[in-house]
Design an enzyme around this catalytic site. Structure first.
Site: not given
Length: 345
Positions: A65, A183, A217-218
């Site tokens: 992502h 991330d 995604e988060e």
């Protein structure tokens, strides 16, 4: 590894809080198109590159992502400073003192600022150290001459404008990579590098494989849609979480056996372990207790696939993160080994 690290550095420096990802998607689209790939933009903003393999009857899908943590303007305070609403799962303590950019939607300007607790000065506020860091106490101090809500609004700033955080990316001589948003831009860099390598070396994968760069995604639903019907295996390349009781470190690839959504597919996980053992890739097995991935989101939405999750070990996740090139290299090796391997029965 140099090119992968170069991609990590570039990607982390492109602001892309969830919901504000057009710039990074445009960059990745241009990069992948320059290799000769056809890139498809999904309706909700993700990117898909489909690479035809030797076997077109069974497909694989691999995700990373590109959206990150961030914030939005929640309110403009009477003194001209900004109240925030967080995007993604993190705490206010993790962003205190961070430089930021307000992306003004009204005029496309970028206005810099700093995230601070309201009672910052120890010379004025007795509770500067003890006050709880929360939405009511934390604010954005703008780098503009403003002291009222009217002056801030005159800059074009309004509720709903996105706020991105300064990544402060640093690559040390000892091989550590320090930055916000590792991330999941480490994983995105790995997939970009592998796609380039497959095209340059004319490598045909054993199965048609879809490379999905997701944008949500988060907030929990990044790549849970747009899955081709023929998809049999789904690999999320994300991050390995480090901390107490965790096996994951910054020097190996972390293979997740279970997260907050439950166990991952056992046989597919064992296939990844076998690949590590055969190819002497350093790895760790781990459980991430407060974690969800694009793969787990896909399962929750009803995807009928085998799902797995792996990633580089990331220290201080959702804060000022760090990993090592050893972990990045091990992760890239395993993703490559998996994509060139035969499917499990």
């Amino acid at each position: 590894m140099k090119t992968t690290v170069d991609y990590i550095t570039k990607l982390t420096q492109i602001p892309s809080p969830t919901g504000y990802t057009k710039a990074i998607m445009d960059y990745v689209t241009a990069e992948l198109s320059s290799f000769g790939y056809e890139v498809t933009r999904t309706h909700k903003g993700g990117l898909m590159v489909s690479v035809q393999g030797q076997d077109h009857s069974k497909h694989r899908l691999v995700t990373a992502h590109l959206d990150t943590l961030g914030a939005m303007v929640r309110a403009i305070k009477p003194d001209g400073r900004l109240k925030m609403d967080l995007i993604g799962g993190f705490v206010y303590n993790a962003i205190e003192g961070e430089n930021c950019i307000v992306h003004v939607s009204k005029n496309n300007k970028e206005i810099t600022g700093t995230i601070l607790i309201h009672q910052t000065s120890v010379h004025v506020y007795k509770d500067a150290g003890s006050a709880e860091r929360n939405q009511n106490s934390m604010e954005v101090r703008l780098d503009e001459k403003v002291s009222s809500a009217e002056q801030t609004r005159a800059l074009g700033i309004e509720v709903g404008d996105f706020i991105s955080f300064d990544p402060r990316v640093i690559v040390t001589d000892s091989g550590f990579i320090k930055s916000r948003h590792l991330d999941d831009k480490v994983s995105a860099a790995i997939l970009i590098e592998l796609l380039k390598e497959y095209k340059t070396k004319n490598i045909q994968l054993p199965y048609t494989t879809h490379f999905y760069f997701s944008a949500f995604e988060e907030v929990g639903h990044g790549a849970n849609s747009s899955l081709p019907q023929e998809t049999v295996e789904y690999l999320a390349v994300d991050m390995g979480a480090m901390g107490d009781d965790q096996a994951t470190d910054e020097y190996t690839v972390s293979i997740c056996v279970k997260d907050a959504s439950g166990p991952y597919h056992y046989e597919l996980r064992q296939h990844l372990v076998k690949l590590c053992q055969e190819k002497k890739i350093p790895y760790k097995l781990d459980i991430y207790p407060y974690y969800g991935s694009d793969a787990s989101a896909a399962m929750s939405s009803g995807a009928e696939v085998r799902h797995a999750l792996l990633g580089a070990g990331i220290e201080s996740s959702h804060s000022y993160e760090r990993t090592h090139t050893d972990s990045v290299f091990a992760t890239e090796q395993l993703v490559d080994a998996y994509l060139q391997s035969k499917m499990i029965d």
